[in-house]
Structure formats: structure tokens, C-alpha cells
Design a protein around this motif. Structure first.
Motif, PDB file in Angstrom:
ATOM      1  N   GLY A 120      26.272   3.043  -1.877  1.00 31.15           N
ATOM      2  CA  GLY A 120      26.780   1.921  -2.324  1.00 31.15           C
ATOM      3  C   GLY A 120      25.954   0.832  -0.494  1.00 31.15           C
ATOM      4  O   GLY A 120      26.212   1.321   0.546  1.00 31.15           O
ATOM      5  N   ILE A 121      25.535  -0.039  -1.537  1.00 29.49           N
ATOM      6  CA  ILE A 121      25.091  -1.070  -0.156  1.00 29.49           C
ATOM      7  C   ILE A 121      25.485  -2.268  -0.867  1.00 29.49           C
ATOM      8  O   ILE A 121      25.757  -2.896  -1.619  1.00 29.49           O
ATOM      9  CB  ILE A 121      24.063  -1.047   0.388  1.00 29.49           C
ATOM     10  N   CYS A 122      26.753  -2.939   0.911  1.00 29.34           N
ATOM     11  CA  CYS A 122      26.668  -4.680   0.649  1.00 29.34           C
ATOM     12  C   CYS A 122      27.754  -4.962  -0.871  1.00 29.34           C
ATOM     13  O   CYS A 122      29.070  -4.469  -1.109  1.00 29.34           O
ATOM     14  CB  CYS A 122      25.783  -5.582   0.514  1.00 29.34           C
ATOM     15  N   ARG A 123      27.226  -5.486  -1.887  1.00 29.97           N
ATOM     16  CA  ARG A 123      28.174  -5.451  -2.835  1.00 29.97           C
ATOM     17  C   ARG A 123      28.229  -4.544  -4.011  1.00 29.97           C
ATOM     18  O   ARG A 123      30.144  -4.133  -4.297  1.00 29.97           O
ATOM     19  CB  ARG A 123      27.262  -6.414  -4.420  1.00 29.97           C
ATOM     20  N   GLY A 124      27.347  -3.197  -4.206  1.00 28.88           N
ATOM     21  CA  GLY A 124      27.507  -2.038  -4.106  1.00 28.88           C
ATOM     22  C   GLY A 124      28.430  -1.239  -3.431  1.00 28.88           C
ATOM     23  O   GLY A 124      29.348  -0.388  -3.685  1.00 28.88           O
ATOM     24  N   PHE A 125      29.008  -1.468  -2.300  1.00 32.13           N
ATOM     25  CA  PHE A 125      29.839  -0.733  -1.132  1.00 32.13           C
ATOM     26  C   PHE A 125      30.983  -1.588  -1.050  1.00 32.13           C
ATOM     27  O   PHE A 125      32.421  -0.740  -2.156  1.00 32.13           O
ATOM     28  CB  PHE A 125      29.238  -0.825   0.006  1.00 32.13           C
ATOM     29  N   GLN A 126      31.284  -2.123  -2.229  1.00 33.11           N
ATOM     30  CA  GLN A 126      32.985  -3.077  -2.842  1.00 33.11           C
ATOM     31  C   GLN A 126      32.946  -2.781  -4.196  1.00 33.11           C
ATOM     32  O   GLN A 126      34.096  -2.665  -3.994  1.00 33.11           O
ATOM     33  CB  GLN A 126      32.341  -4.938  -2.184  1.00 33.11           C
ATOM     34  N   LEU A 127      32.321  -2.661  -5.210  1.00 34.83           N
ATOM     35  CA  LEU A 127      32.356  -1.891  -6.533  1.00 34.83           C
ATOM     36  C   LEU A 127      32.890  -0.854  -6.200  1.00 34.83           C
ATOM     37  O   LEU A 127      33.373  -0.293  -6.735  1.00 34.83           O
ATOM     38  CB  LEU A 127      30.674  -2.535  -7.153  1.00 34.83           C
TER      39      LEU A 127
ATOM     40  N   ASN B 298      34.140   0.264  -3.910  1.00 34.65           N
ATOM     41  CA  ASN B 298      35.341   0.298  -3.245  1.00 34.65           C
ATOM     42  C   ASN B 298      36.034   0.557  -4.739  1.00 34.65           C
ATOM     43  O   ASN B 298      38.043   0.401  -4.307  1.00 34.65           O
ATOM     44  CB  ASN B 298      36.286  -0.671  -2.017  1.00 34.65           C
ATOM     45  N   ILE B 299      36.408  -0.522  -5.107  1.00 35.12           N
ATOM     46  CA  ILE B 299      37.278  -1.425  -6.466  1.00 35.12           C
ATOM     47  C   ILE B 299      37.802  -0.012  -7.364  1.00 35.12           C
ATOM     48  O   ILE B 299      38.487   0.227  -7.767  1.00 35.12           O
ATOM     49  CB  ILE B 299      36.785  -2.355  -6.708  1.00 35.12           C
ATOM     50  N   TYR B 300      35.844   0.590  -7.777  1.00 33.05           N
ATOM     51  CA  TYR B 300      36.178   1.311  -8.583  1.00 33.05           C
ATOM     52  C   TYR B 300      37.216   2.693  -8.179  1.00 33.05           C
ATOM     53  O   TYR B 300      38.159   2.803  -9.197  1.00 33.05           O
ATOM     54  CB  TYR B 300      34.840   1.911  -9.109  1.00 33.05           C
ATOM     55  N   PHE B 301      37.174   3.338  -6.783  1.00 30.02           N
ATOM     56  CA  PHE B 301      38.575   3.386  -6.377  1.00 30.02           C
ATOM     57  C   PHE B 301      39.566   3.430  -6.210  1.00 30.02           C
ATOM     58  O   PHE B 301      40.726   4.066  -5.444  1.00 30.02           O
ATOM     59  CB  PHE B 301      37.764   4.458  -5.222  1.00 30.02           C
ATOM     60  N   GLY B 302      40.033   1.913  -6.957  1.00 31.50           N
ATOM     61  CA  GLY B 302      40.782   1.498  -6.797  1.00 31.50           C
ATOM     62  C   GLY B 302      41.164   0.265  -5.029  1.00 31.50           C
ATOM     63  O   GLY B 302      43.213   0.389  -5.150  1.00 31.50           O
ATOM     64  N   GLY B 303      40.583   0.028  -5.007  1.00 32.39           N
ATOM     65  CA  GLY B 303      39.941  -0.693  -4.030  1.00 32.39           C
ATOM     66  C   GLY B 303      40.578  -2.027  -4.344  1.00 32.39           C
ATOM     67  O   GLY B 303      40.582  -2.383  -5.417  1.00 32.39           O
TER      68      GLY B 303
ATOM     69  N   HIS C 281      30.294 -12.399   2.582  1.00 32.61           N
ATOM     70  CA  HIS C 281      31.649 -13.607   2.712  1.00 32.61           C
ATOM     71  C   HIS C 281      32.598 -12.875   1.688  1.00 32.61           C
ATOM     72  O   HIS C 281      33.629 -13.503   2.227  1.00 32.61           O
ATOM     73  CB  HIS C 281      31.468 -14.662   1.925  1.00 32.61           C
ATOM     74  N   GLN C 282      33.014 -11.710   1.733  1.00 35.97           N
ATOM     75  CA  GLN C 282      33.797 -10.391   1.610  1.00 35.97           C
ATOM     76  C   GLN C 282      33.739  -9.361   1.978  1.00 35.97           C
ATOM     77  O   GLN C 282      32.476  -9.389   2.430  1.00 35.97           O
ATOM     78  CB  GLN C 282      33.631 -10.554  -0.247  1.00 35.97           C
ATOM     79  N   ALA C 283      35.059  -8.947   2.194  1.00 35.08           N
ATOM     80  CA  ALA C 283      35.330  -7.521   2.397  1.00 35.08           C
ATOM     81  C   ALA C 283      36.085  -6.723   2.361  1.00 35.08           C
ATOM     82  O   ALA C 283      37.362  -7.552   1.176  1.00 35.08           O
ATOM     83  CB  ALA C 283      35.377  -8.205   4.077  1.00 35.08           C
ATOM     84  N   VAL C 284      36.509  -5.490   2.640  1.00 41.79           N
ATOM     85  CA  VAL C 284      37.449  -4.672   2.064  1.00 41.79           C
ATOM     86  C   VAL C 284      38.891  -5.046   2.151  1.00 41.79           C
ATOM     87  O   VAL C 284      38.377  -4.719   3.556  1.00 41.79           O
ATOM     88  CB  VAL C 284      36.482  -3.222   2.072  1.00 41.79           C
ATOM     89  N   ARG C 285      39.555  -5.144   1.856  1.00 42.19           N
ATOM     90  CA  ARG C 285      40.586  -5.067   2.255  1.00 42.19           C
ATOM     91  C   ARG C 285      41.875  -4.415   1.903  1.00 42.19           C
ATOM     92  O   ARG C 285      42.239  -3.627   3.557  1.00 42.19           O
ATOM     93  CB  ARG C 285      41.249  -6.013   1.234  1.00 42.19           C
ATOM     94  N   LYS C 286      41.550  -3.444   1.136  1.00 45.96           N
ATOM     95  CA  LYS C 286      41.894  -2.362   0.862  1.00 45.96           C
ATOM     96  C   LYS C 286      41.945  -1.147   0.751  1.00 45.96           C
ATOM     97  O   LYS C 286      40.770  -1.251  -0.711  1.00 45.96           O
ATOM     98  CB  LYS C 286      43.535  -1.825   0.059  1.00 45.96           C
ATOM     99  N   LEU C 287      41.893   0.230   0.841  1.00 49.12           N
ATOM    100  CA  LEU C 287      40.542   0.850   0.669  1.00 49.12           C
ATOM    101  C   LEU C 287      40.633   2.297  -0.459  1.00 49.12           C
ATOM    102  O   LEU C 287      42.359   2.447  -0.673  1.00 49.12           O
ATOM    103  CB  LEU C 287      40.702   2.101   2.186  1.00 49.12           C
ATOM    104  N   GLY C 288      40.214   2.471  -1.236  1.00 46.31           N
ATOM    105  CA  GLY C 288      39.995   3.233  -2.951  1.00 46.31           C
ATOM    106  C   GLY C 288      40.572   4.345  -2.053  1.00 46.31           C
ATOM    107  O   GLY C 288      40.802   4.807  -1.068  1.00 46.31           O
ATOM    108  N   ASP C 289      41.061   5.501  -3.127  1.00 43.34           N
ATOM    109  CA  ASP C 289      41.174   6.689  -2.898  1.00 43.34           C
ATOM    110  C   ASP C 289      40.302   7.738  -2.573  1.00 43.34           C
ATOM    111  O   ASP C 289      39.597   7.819  -3.424  1.00 43.34           O
ATOM    112  CB  ASP C 289      41.907   6.726  -4.422  1.00 43.34           C
TER     113      ASP C 289
END
Ligand code: MN
Length: 258
Positions: free
Chosen positions: A122-129, A131-136, A190-198
């Protein structure tokens, strides 16, 4: 050895949004991807396959499964913000551009890729997505949610420019690539990971504490970075190692199985 096939996620652009110089194209929609990602995969020794925009049938597991079966790994690229409905109850910050169908398509690709034991970078948006997939979840807007002296949204700089340092965690995929505990990277988020996923562990972070890289402890070769190595590698060749390592891991797994 046959090149690993990498599905490169794309985005939809309506022709009328392409601007005046492309008026002759304005009646149609286009699936697009920045050529930088394609170049990086090619240069690293992979075969990039641009993912089709499957807008109406992305829920179809059979169709999406067939797509995932054709490749060895998936590269989740950058792009618009992710619709907050995927991680938060409401949108409250500077979020202008969304494509909820792209989000759902790519979340489906992640689900099926993990099920089918495929690699994911994952890169940028892919990195964030990822993370979200894993519950972050993510900060919806760094400027409003955080105080930082670092310019994570380096808008006025050339996109290859090193904007801030990141510390690399020992014993991570990134440390095996760079063999250093501090590198400099570009930054366009302009967005960033807050909580890491599982089952994700932080592998890189900026001096203000933002997570800039992670990897999965559960799935092999599933990892991501917040910066854009596909833009940097033409100027800083060591950044191509990210793509090379992603492909190497695929090749090594192949030779283990044969
Ligand atoms: Mn950054």
C-alpha cells in the motif's frame, strides 16, 4: 523467471473533468493510474496490470476473485480521501473528494487477496485503506487534528523532494531494505494513521510521531508506506528497493513452493 504480475489499483475520472484540452473526450469515463506506479513496478522487474474499474459488480466475489487470481500481488495506489463511513460515523473535516465505490472495490480486492494468500503493498491512500481494512482509523485532517511543525502535505514542493525524516524500526521489512534507522522521504498527505489496525506493527514514523510505515504480523508480504517511493525512485534509486523487495518476496515464495 517469469515476472510477478502486480495489479495496480486505478481510479475513475469522468471525461468532462479532464479540462478544456480534452473536450473531445468529455463524453466518457476513464480508468486511470499515475504512470509512476507502472514505471516503478516495471523497473523493479514486475509486470504491472492496471486494475479495471469494476463499478457495478465489485460485490461479485466470483468476478473479483478471478481478477485477483490472475496476479501475484496488489499495489494499492494513492488518490482521493477514503470515505469516512468506512472508519468513522461522520465526516467533519476538510474532505472534498471522495469515491466511495473505489473504496469498496479496493476493500474487496484486499479481502480476496488475503484470502488467496497474495501479496499487498500500500502507498499513501493505499497505506491508509489497508489500515482501515484491518480495523484501524485515520486522522481526517492533520492540520486540524494535530499540532506538528512538519509539512506532511508538501504541496508547493516538487513531488520528489525529501520533506521530512522517518525513523525505521529494527527487524522490519523497511530496515532490511534501507539498512538505516533514519531516511528522508517526500510527503503528500493531509490525513494520517491514528489507530493501527489489528496485527499491524509500525515500521516507520516521522519525528512528530506520525506512523509512516507498517507491516502485517499475520500475513506475509502485506505492508505499506505513507510516502511516495514511486515518485522518488527516479531521483533516489534506493526507493525502488521497496518495489524490488515486494517482488523478491513473491519470487522467493514461488521458489519455496516449486
Ligand atoms: Mn509525511
Amino acid at each position: 523467471m517469469v515476472r510477478p504480475k502486480i495489479l495496480v489499483s486505478s481510479f475513475l475520472r469522468e471525461g468532462y473533468k479532464l479540462g478544456k484540452n480534452f473536450e473531445m473526450l468529455s463524453d466518457f469515463d476513464y480508468g486511470m493510474v499515475s504512470q509512476n506506479y507502472v514505471n516503478a513496478v516495471l523497473e523493479a522487474g514486475g509486470l504491472p496490470i492496471v486494475s479495471p474499474q469494476i463499478r457495478k459488480t465489485y460485490k461479485d466475489n466470483t468476478l473479483m476473485g478471478e481478477l485477483v487470481d490472475t496476479v501475484d500481488g496488489i499495489l494499492l495506489t494513492g488518490g482521493y480521501d477514503i470515505d469516512p463511513e468506512n472508519y468513522d460515523k461522520y465526516s467533519y473535516k476538510k474532505i472534498k473528494f471522495l469515491d466511495g465505490i473505489r473504496d469498496k472495490q479496493e476493500l474487496k480486492l484486499i479481502e480476496l487477496a488475503l484470502k488467496k494468500d497474495k501479496a499487498i503493498l500500500g502507498i499513501c491512500r493505499g497505506f491508509q485503506l489497508l489500515n482501515i481494512y484491518f480495523g484501524g482509523d485515520i486522522y481526517q485532517d492533520i492540520k486540524q487534528d494535530l499540532e506538528t511543525e512538519y509539512l506532511h502535505f508538501g504541496g508547493r514542493f516538487p513531488k520528489c523532494k525529501k520533506i521530512h525524516p522517518v525513523s525505521i524500526e529494527k527487524d522490519s521489512i523497511l530496515s532490511s531494505i534501507f539498512n538505516q534507522d533514519l531516511i528522508e522521504v517526500n510527503s503528500f498527505h493531509h490525513q494520517a494513521v491514528r489507530k493501527l489496525g489489528d496485527n499491524l506493527i509500525k515500521t516507520a514514523y516521522s519525528p512528530d510521531g506520525l506512523i509512516e510505515g507498517f507491516e502485517s504480523t499475520k500475513y506475509e508480504n502485506v505492508w505499506a508506506v505513507q510516502w511516495h517511493p514511486e515518485i522518488m525512485f527516479s531521483y533516489y534509486p534506493e526507493q525502488l528497493l521497496i518495489f524490488k523487495e515486494f517482488l523478491n518476496k513473491i519470487k522467493n515464495k514461488r521458489s519455496d513452493q516449486s
